[in-house]
Design an enzyme around this catalytic site. Structure first.
Site, mmCIF file in Angstrom:
data_model
loop_
_atom_site.group_PDB
_atom_site.id
_atom_site.type_symbol
_atom_site.label_atom_id
_atom_site.label_comp_id
_atom_site.label_asym_id
_atom_site.label_seq_id
_atom_site.Cartn_x
_atom_site.Cartn_y
_atom_site.Cartn_z
ATOM 1 C CB CYS A 1 -0.971 0.000 1.174
ATOM 2 S SG CYS A 1 -0.355 0.666 2.701
ATOM 3 C CD GLU A 2 -1.171 5.472 -3.280
ATOM 4 O OE1 GLU A 2 -0.536 5.261 -4.320
ATOM 5 O OE2 GLU A 2 -2.193 6.189 -3.221
ATOM 6 C CG HIS A 3 -2.178 5.454 2.089
ATOM 7 N ND1 HIS A 3 -3.379 4.866 1.771
ATOM 8 C CD2 HIS A 3 -2.076 6.554 1.312
ATOM 9 C CE1 HIS A 3 -3.991 5.597 0.852
ATOM 10 N NE2 HIS A 3 -3.219 6.611 0.550
ATOM 11 C CG HIS A 4 0.196 2.462 6.361
ATOM 12 N ND1 HIS A 4 -1.051 2.512 5.773
ATOM 13 C CD2 HIS A 4 0.137 3.259 7.458
ATOM 14 C CE1 HIS A 4 -1.843 3.306 6.491
ATOM 15 N NE2 HIS A 4 -1.146 3.778 7.509
ATOM 16 C CD GLN B 1 -8.651 -3.577 -2.952
ATOM 17 O OE1 GLN B 1 -8.122 -3.800 -1.857
ATOM 18 N NE2 GLN B 1 -9.804 -4.102 -3.293
ATOM 19 C CG HIS C 1 -5.667 -3.084 2.195
ATOM 20 N ND1 HIS C 1 -5.177 -2.024 1.484
ATOM 21 C CD2 HIS C 1 -6.564 -3.710 1.394
ATOM 22 C CE1 HIS C 1 -5.765 -1.993 0.289
ATOM 23 N NE2 HIS C 1 -6.615 -2.997 0.216
ATOM 24 C CB CYS D 1 -1.897 -0.605 6.462
ATOM 25 S SG CYS D 1 -3.094 -0.384 5.160
#
Ligand code: ZN
Length: 200
Positions: free
Chosen positions: A91-94, A132, A160, A162
């Site tokens: 994931c691009e956030h975590h 996603q 996910h 995260c």
């Protein structure tokens, strides 16, 4: 002392492997570790090699995979579905893993592709940092731009980490995203048939 070199984000040059390994040493120190202790000596190099593998999708062009098409479809006029395409992305956030399945369908117009290519483009998107939603759209856009089919459906169901191992810690939750284009958006019965096909 560990090198305090920082990546200069003001230009687009890719940092060297050495700089990337130094960044891992910085993270090790941040969590309270000693990067010089025996068990961690080779860890930065291993982490960067793992990153090379996790993120190899940045060196690959999904549109190129769909470049070779076959026009001799002998009147075939229905849904082509490749389902249960297993993937791991991040994931691009975590930057933690997303594990899931993608189901990718298109309704050919003039041309078809080798079916393994649909799995290949899922692999390429998985090899990048994604949300996603963007992955779902990206796969559909890629098929739209290259094959120009009558319809497209992309359905992704993923866990996910995260969400499952941190934050709200909902281990059993999964996230479903879909996108429908053309006939598979407009023709309700075609869309229902796609949804039945992926569940059977
Ligand atoms: Zn995340």
């Amino acid at each position: 002392m560990v090198s305090s070199k920082v990546v200069d984000m003001s230009n687009d040059t890719k940092p060297t492997r050495e700089t990337a390994e130094d960044a891992v040493r910085t993270l090790l120190r941040y969590i309270g570790e000693d990067p010089k202790r025996e068990g961690l000596i080779d860890t930065p190099a291993r982490v960067i090699r793992a990153y090379d593998e996790f993120f190899k999708g940045y060196n690959q062009d999904p549109a190129k995979e769909l470049g070779k098409t076959f026009e001799d479809i002998e009147g075939f006029d229905d849904i082509v579905l490749v389902k249960d395409i297993e993937f791991t992305s991040h994931c691009e956030h975590h930057m933690v893993p997303i594990n899931g399945f993608a189901h990718v369908a298109y309704w050919p117009d003039q041309a078809v592709v080798g079916i393994s290519k649909l799995a290949r483009i899922v692999d390429i998107f998985s090899g990048r940092l994604v949300s996603q939603e963007n992955m779902t759209n990206g796969i559909a856009n890629c098929i739209q731009d290259t094959l120009k089919p009558k319809g497209i459906a992309v359905y992704i169901d993923a866990d996910h980490q995260c969400m499952s191992i941190r934050g709200v810690k909902k281990r059993a939750s999964s996230t479903v995203t879909t996108t429908f284009r053309g006939l598979l958006k407009e023709d309700h019965s075609a869309q229902m048939r796609f949804l039945e096909m992926i569940k059977s």
